[in-house]
Design a protein around this motif. Structure first.
Motif, mmCIF file in Angstrom:
data_model
loop_
_atom_site.group_PDB
_atom_site.id
_atom_site.type_symbol
_atom_site.label_atom_id
_atom_site.label_comp_id
_atom_site.label_asym_id
_atom_site.label_seq_id
_atom_site.Cartn_x
_atom_site.Cartn_y
_atom_site.Cartn_z
ATOM 1 N N GLN A 51 0.850 -1.192 0.000
ATOM 2 C CA GLN A 51 0.000 0.000 0.000
ATOM 3 C C GLN A 51 0.884 1.239 0.000
ATOM 4 O O GLN A 51 1.377 1.660 1.043
ATOM 5 C CB GLN A 51 -0.920 0.005 1.223
ATOM 6 N N GLN A 52 1.090 1.804 -1.153
ATOM 7 C CA GLN A 52 2.001 2.927 -1.305
ATOM 8 C C GLN A 52 1.587 4.134 -0.470
ATOM 9 O O GLN A 52 2.422 4.913 -0.011
ATOM 10 C CB GLN A 52 2.095 3.322 -2.786
ATOM 11 N N ALA A 53 0.282 4.308 -0.276
ATOM 12 C CA ALA A 53 -0.209 5.488 0.441
ATOM 13 C C ALA A 53 -0.370 5.250 1.938
ATOM 14 O O ALA A 53 -0.833 6.142 2.655
ATOM 15 C CB ALA A 53 -1.547 5.930 -0.150
ATOM 16 N N SER A 54 0.014 4.080 2.428
ATOM 17 C CA SER A 54 -0.186 3.780 3.847
ATOM 18 C C SER A 54 0.746 4.618 4.722
ATOM 19 O O SER A 54 1.865 4.960 4.326
ATOM 20 C CB SER A 54 0.062 2.290 4.115
ATOM 21 N N GLU A 55 0.283 4.942 5.912
ATOM 22 C CA GLU A 55 1.078 5.723 6.847
ATOM 23 C C GLU A 55 2.208 4.860 7.423
ATOM 24 O O GLU A 55 1.994 3.690 7.748
ATOM 25 C CB GLU A 55 0.204 6.228 7.994
ATOM 26 N N PRO A 56 3.411 5.416 7.570
ATOM 27 C CA PRO A 56 4.498 4.648 8.181
ATOM 28 C C PRO A 56 4.237 4.447 9.667
ATOM 29 O O PRO A 56 3.645 5.297 10.326
ATOM 30 C CB PRO A 56 5.726 5.531 7.944
ATOM 31 N N LEU A 57 4.668 3.315 10.182
ATOM 32 C CA LEU A 57 4.530 3.011 11.604
ATOM 33 C C LEU A 57 5.900 3.160 12.255
ATOM 34 O O LEU A 57 6.831 2.416 11.941
ATOM 35 C CB LEU A 57 4.000 1.586 11.790
ATOM 36 N N LEU A 58 6.026 4.143 13.158
ATOM 37 C CA LEU A 58 7.279 4.366 13.863
ATOM 38 C C LEU A 58 7.262 3.587 15.170
ATOM 39 O O LEU A 58 6.261 3.581 15.894
ATOM 40 C CB LEU A 58 7.467 5.856 14.164
ATOM 41 N N SER A 59 8.372 2.937 15.478
ATOM 42 C CA SER A 59 8.467 2.162 16.717
ATOM 43 C C SER A 59 9.874 2.276 17.266
ATOM 44 O O SER A 59 10.815 2.637 16.556
ATOM 45 C CB SER A 59 8.114 0.687 16.462
ATOM 46 N N CYS A 60 10.027 1.990 18.557
ATOM 47 C CA CYS A 60 11.332 2.163 19.195
ATOM 48 C C CYS A 60 11.571 1.095 20.252
ATOM 49 O O CYS A 60 10.658 0.375 20.666
ATOM 50 C CB CYS A 60 11.435 3.554 19.830
ATOM 51 N N THR A 61 12.823 1.016 20.674
ATOM 52 C CA THR A 61 13.214 0.141 21.766
ATOM 53 C C THR A 61 14.189 0.898 22.656
ATOM 54 O O THR A 61 14.867 1.827 22.186
ATOM 55 C CB THR A 61 13.864 -1.158 21.235
ATOM 56 N N ILE A 62 14.252 0.538 23.919
ATOM 57 C CA ILE A 62 15.184 1.156 24.860
ATOM 58 C C ILE A 62 16.378 0.225 25.041
ATOM 59 O O ILE A 62 16.209 -0.971 25.301
ATOM 60 C CB ILE A 62 14.509 1.424 26.219
ATOM 61 N N LEU A 63 17.569 0.770 24.890
ATOM 62 C CA LEU A 63 18.776 -0.018 25.079
ATOM 63 C C LEU A 63 19.038 -0.249 26.565
ATOM 64 O O LEU A 63 18.809 0.642 27.384
ATOM 65 C CB LEU A 63 19.977 0.693 24.450
ATOM 66 N N THR A 64 19.506 -1.438 26.893
ATOM 67 C CA THR A 64 19.845 -1.744 28.279
ATOM 68 C C THR A 64 21.310 -2.160 28.366
ATOM 69 O O THR A 64 21.910 -2.606 27.387
ATOM 70 C CB THR A 64 18.968 -2.875 28.850
ATOM 71 N N THR A 65 21.864 -2.024 29.553
ATOM 72 C CA THR A 65 23.261 -2.346 29.787
ATOM 73 C C THR A 65 23.407 -2.942 31.180
ATOM 74 O O THR A 65 22.428 -3.019 31.945
ATOM 75 C CB THR A 65 24.129 -1.076 29.631
ATOM 76 N N ASP A 66 24.616 -3.354 31.534
ATOM 77 C CA ASP A 66 24.852 -3.855 32.888
ATOM 78 C C ASP A 66 24.615 -2.745 33.900
ATOM 79 O O ASP A 66 25.041 -1.603 33.699
ATOM 80 C CB ASP A 66 26.297 -4.347 33.031
ATOM 81 N N ALA A 67 23.940 -3.064 34.981
ATOM 82 C CA ALA A 67 23.738 -2.082 36.044
ATOM 83 C C ALA A 67 25.081 -1.757 36.693
ATOM 84 O O ALA A 67 25.989 -2.595 36.724
ATOM 85 C CB ALA A 67 22.769 -2.619 37.083
ATOM 86 N N VAL A 68 25.194 -0.544 37.198
ATOM 87 C CA VAL A 68 26.426 -0.120 37.863
ATOM 88 C C VAL A 68 26.070 0.571 39.180
ATOM 89 O O VAL A 68 24.933 0.977 39.410
ATOM 90 C CB VAL A 68 27.256 0.847 36.976
ATOM 91 N N GLY A 69 27.072 0.703 40.033
ATOM 92 C CA GLY A 69 26.881 1.403 41.299
ATOM 93 C C GLY A 69 25.848 0.734 42.181
ATOM 94 O O GLY A 69 25.674 -0.489 42.180
#
Length: 269
Positions: free
Chosen positions: A168-186
């Motif tokens: 569907q050329q006219a379809s709206e784009p779907l934006l999505s995200c993720t949160i990066l995680t790392t080793d806890a410190v302190g």
């Protein structure tokens, strides 16, 4: 792991503070992406900060932009379940910072689609033996809230994606995200062995640069200084249900479990 957080960030005010362009739809309800949400959960529409060129003009200077995105990254190559709807897959609301660059779902975003996720603080659950249950193996889960001691806003490193229904050329784009995680410190290590990856302001230019990959050092586990101003406090069990959403979720609670110096591992969601 970071699977629940709180935010009171107004996108318009944030745009002014950061000299950014507000590309959000004002007036949206909190449950679907409004600026006050004390119990943000995966699949919710959340605020992000990106740096992009004006559409169709890569010769101009990129600008910071405030955008709403679905929390739970949908890779660009995800198939279509029905017109305009991607196939439901794993809830990619977190990505390990040390593996994202080599993981199929995230490696393209690591190169050119990085973002910031503003938040007031995030929740984790400490799991301890349940002294009241009597039965061996029973556990109790106690929520904790991590936030800046001075009440300032936190910015966590994230990745984002644009999904389109190619049929569907006219379809709206779907934006999505993720949160990066790392080793806890302190001190945060007593709450959980993982934490969201904070991105200090001095690294924003390199992290958000839309034209160049970010330095690999920005994906490394940060030093203790990165969380020096973050404190953890026990909060009510109300946060366990996403149906509860109000400032009472942030109230400090007291008790033996809350005051313990030895925290076990945490299980989210």
């Amino acid at each position: 792991m970071c699977g629940r957080y709180a935010t009171t960030t107004d996108p318009g005010r944030l745009a002014v503070e950061l000299d950014a362009i507000d590309e959000t739809d004002a007036g949206t309800d909190a449950r679907t992406g409004g600026f006050t949400n004390y119990n943000v959960a995966p699949t919710t529409q959340v605020l992000t900060v990106v740096e992009r060129h004006e559409h169709g003009n890569k010769d101009d200077d990129p600008r910071l932009r405030i955008r709403r995105m679905r929390w739970g990254l949908i890779p660009t190559w995800t198939k279509t379940a029905e017109p305009g709807v991607p196939v439901k897959g794993k809830p990619l609301f977190n990505a390990r910072a040390d593996k994202a660059a080599t993981t199929a779902s995230f490696r393209d975003a690591v190169k050119y689609r990085r973002c910031l996720v503003p938040m007031d603080g995030w929740y984790e659950w400490v799991v301890e033996p349940d002294a009241l249950a009597g039965a061996k193996g029973k556990v109790a889960k106690h929520p904790f809230y991590m936030s800046a001691a001075d009440g300032s806003r936190l910015y966590m490193a994230g990745l984002w994606s644009v999904w389109r229904d190619r049929a569907q050329q006219a379809s709206e784009p779907l934006l999505s995200c993720t949160i990066l995680t790392t080793d806890a410190v302190g001190d945060l290590t007593r709450i959980h062995d993982r934490m969201p990856l904070p991105m200090p302001r001095e690294h924003w230019d390199a992290w958000l640069d839309p034209d160049h990959p970010a330095p690999a050092t920005l994906l490394e586990t940060p030093g203790i200084d990165a969380v020096a101003g973050i404190v953890a406090r026990p909060v009510p069990d109300l946060v366990n249900s996403v149906r509860n959403n109000g400032p009472e979720l942030l109230a400090r609670v007291s008790g033996a479990a809350a005051d313990t110096e030895q925290a076990g591992q945490i299980s989210l969601l």
